[in-house]
Design a protein around this motif. Structure first.
Motif, PDB file in Angstrom:
ATOM      1  N   ALA A   8       0.822  -1.207   0.000  1.00 37.64           N
ATOM      2  CA  ALA A   8       0.000   0.000   0.000  1.00 37.64           C
ATOM      3  C   ALA A   8       0.852   1.250   0.000  1.00 37.64           C
ATOM      4  CB  ALA A   8      -0.942  -0.004   1.207  1.00 37.64           C
ATOM      5  N   ARG A  11       1.945   1.984  -3.414  1.00 35.19           N
ATOM      6  CA  ARG A  11       0.887   2.197  -4.388  1.00 35.19           C
ATOM      7  C   ARG A  11       0.829   3.676  -4.758  1.00 35.19           C
ATOM      8  NH1 ARG A  11      -3.746  -0.982  -2.378  1.00 35.19           N
ATOM      9  NH2 ARG A  11      -2.700  -2.693  -3.460  1.00 35.19           N
ATOM     10  N   LEU A  40      -6.602   2.592  -1.610  1.00 35.85           N
ATOM     11  CA  LEU A  40      -5.844   3.582  -2.369  1.00 35.85           C
ATOM     12  C   LEU A  40      -5.433   4.733  -1.459  1.00 35.85           C
ATOM     13  CD1 LEU A  40      -7.948   3.856  -5.652  1.00 35.85           C
ATOM     14  CD2 LEU A  40      -5.666   2.880  -5.432  1.00 35.85           C
ATOM     15  N   ASP A 474      -9.837  -0.598  -9.603  1.00 35.68           N
ATOM     16  CA  ASP A 474      -8.936  -1.610 -10.170  1.00 35.68           C
ATOM     17  C   ASP A 474      -8.019  -0.995 -11.226  1.00 35.68           C
ATOM     18  OD1 ASP A 474      -9.983  -3.586  -8.571  1.00 35.68           O
ATOM     19  OD2 ASP A 474     -11.295  -4.427 -10.111  1.00 35.68           O
ATOM     20  N   ARG A 477      -5.369   0.968  -9.388  1.00 37.29           N
ATOM     21  CA  ARG A 477      -4.439   0.066  -8.681  1.00 37.29           C
ATOM     22  C   ARG A 477      -3.394  -0.500  -9.637  1.00 37.29           C
ATOM     23  NH1 ARG A 477      -8.548  -3.452  -4.921  1.00 37.29           N
ATOM     24  NH2 ARG A 477      -8.205  -2.349  -2.944  1.00 37.29           N
ATOM     25  N   ARG A 478      -3.812  -0.744 -10.865  1.00 38.24           N
ATOM     26  CA  ARG A 478      -2.876  -1.317 -11.851  1.00 38.24           C
ATOM     27  C   ARG A 478      -1.918  -0.270 -12.409  1.00 38.24           C
ATOM     28  NH1 ARG A 478      -7.726  -3.844 -13.602  1.00 38.24           N
ATOM     29  NH2 ARG A 478      -7.871  -2.369 -15.350  1.00 38.24           N
TER      30      ARG A 478
END
Length: 479
Positions: A8, A11, A40, A474, A477-478
């Motif tokens: 995290a 991220r 996130l 999603d 996140r990618r």
């Protein structure tokens, strides 16, 4: 094996950039909360408004304390703005955000790892150019409904098609694919004159809707299906321009109120009232009436014989230099008819300046809402199943009134758009009685409760809005 905490921490964050109005800030913070809850990291960039929009410090502090995944970054204040030709606070807002672009660029360039996305509200569209320069995907978070989005997508086409100001079109209908025609008099007030800086700001933001990477809308599809379908199909966008992906993730409303002065008093008073017996009158964070209009509302409420909870704000100042100053606390003794508070004390409560609107609307004693039709207020009423009387004041609220009537979620009071702009006491009394004690009012309530159930379904696991949000998360996140 890498732990979840380390993953995290690496991220890429999502940076949210709301304009300084409280309504926009609240919606963006709620978006930040649900993104943070999905893992996130979120940074919300805030700027000081070019006018007094009320204190946000305590609110932001409470949000930070309750949501560790959200951080705030305040951009350094621009001390002197370039003078702009405008009659509207929106024109000042556009200029303040434009002037903050160099500071925003410095901040985004220093974020490490680089942001997965920059999400701006409509007034912050000039920031999308900064995002493009830095290679950061840019999104709009549209804090009004899909009908208003359809209008703004189509605004460049309307602008190119004719040279007349909306102000000069009178009752001529404005036609936009996917939404009911509405009279030009109900267009957004800052758009009435093309030579106002606010008009230019809205037009530029409208053009950016076709250049961004996506539009996140605070609504759910079943609330505005015709408008959503027209937008997604590209029917609202000017010919030859692309339509960005649209993500309907709402309704997002405050997850909780930060109780301020008088909040507990309101709720305690409601606890003592019968179910669905109270009409709540509240007109937003900057909605204000003249002393004459406040008097008419008071006479009308007394004559209606209905229970009421009424938020009264001080009238606007006649001094142009104080137009954007924080209003003083209202002098109820001077504003309300003599003896009004004593005569209505057994069935009414008047509070000064503010009430915890979300919690009031969610209270079982509240059965009707007289509202300015701000979109946050509309969604809070929908989520609570409370029918509305529409009394639009500013921004896009006159348009919202038209759309709410088409959705059969509100009935408008008459007189706000007359030459005097005054809603008479007799109209207040009649419409409040109709809402609270008539077959028509009960039908409106049943319709609102049905839409409430649809709204809650959209937000459940696997619901349309939840699924749209999950897909967006999603994607980020990618990144």
């Amino acid at each position: 094996m890498e732990g979840a905490g380390a993953a995290a921490a690496r991220r890429r964050p999502v940076v949210l950039y709301p304009s300084p109005g409280m309504g926009h800030l609240v919606s963006m913070i709620e978006l930040g909360k649900i993104l943070g809850a999905r893992g996130l990291p979120v940074t919300i960039v805030v700027i000081d408004p070019p006018y007094d929009a009320g204190a946000t410090g305590p609110f932001l502090a409470a949000v930070s304390a309750a949501n560790p995944s959200i951080s705030f970054h305040r951009l350094p204040k621009v001390e002197r703005l370039v003078p702009v030709r405008t009659k509207h606070h929106e024109g000042l807002t556009f200029e303040a955000i434009r002037a903050a672009n160099p500071r925003l660029r410095e901040f985004l360039d220093a974020v490490s790892p680089a942001p997965a996305a920059l999400v701006v509200d409509f007034f912050c569209s000039v920031a999308l150019g900064v995002a493009r320069d830095l290679g950061v995907p840019g999104y709009f978070f549209f804090t009004s409904g899909a009908e208003v989005l359809a209008f703004f997508l189509h605004l460049p086409a309307l602008h190119a098609r004719g040279a007349a100001d909306f102000r000069d079109m009178g009752e001529e209908p404005v036609r936009v694919p996917g939404i009911p025609p509405f009279p030009a008099t109900h267009a957004i007030l800052p758009l009435m004159e093309r030579d106002d800086a606010a008009y230019e700001g809205f037009l530029n933001s409208s053009a950016e809707l076709s250049r961004c990477d996506g539009v996140i809308v605070n609504t759910f599809r079943l609330l505005n299906p015709r408008a959503v379908e027209a937008v997604v199909a590209g029917r609202c966008t000017p010919p030859g321009l692309p339509t960005a992906p649209v993500h309907c993730i709402g309704p997002l409303i405050k997850s909780q109120e930060v109780l301020g002065k008088g909040g507990e008093e309101c709720l305690a008073w409601l606890d003592a009232q019968p179910e669905a017996s109270v009409v709540f009158l509240c007109f937003g964070s900057i909605g204000r009436f003249s002393a004459e209009q406040i008097g008419e509302v008071a006479v009308g409420l007394e004559a209606s014989w209905q229970r009421f909870l009424w938020v009264v704000r001080a009238p606007p100042s006649d001094d142009p230099a104080k137009k954007y100053d924080k209003p003083p606390e209202p002098d109820l003794g001077a504003l309300l008819p003599e003896g009004f508070l004593a005569r209505t004390k057994d069935r009414g409560l008047v509070v000064r300046s503010w009430a915890p609107q979300r919690d009031v609307l969610a209270h079982a004693a509240v059965g009707g809402f007289v509202t300015h039709c701000g979109w946050n207020s509309v969604l809070e009423a929908v989520m609570a199943g409370v029918p509305m009387l529409a009394w639009p004041l500013y921004a896009e609220q006159r348009m919202n009134r038209v759309f709410l009537e088409e959705m059969r979620l509100a009935v408008a009071v008459e007189g706000y758009d007359s030459g005097s702009g005054l809603v008479a006491a007799e109209e207040v009394a009649a419409k409040v009685r109709w809402l609270m004690d008539s077959g028509g009012g009960r039908a409106l309530r049943e319709r609102t409760l049905a839409v409430m159930r649809q709204a809650h379904d959209a937000l459940r696991q696997g619901g349309e809005s939840e699924a749209a949000l999950a897909g967006l998360v999603d994607e980020w996140r990618r990144a």
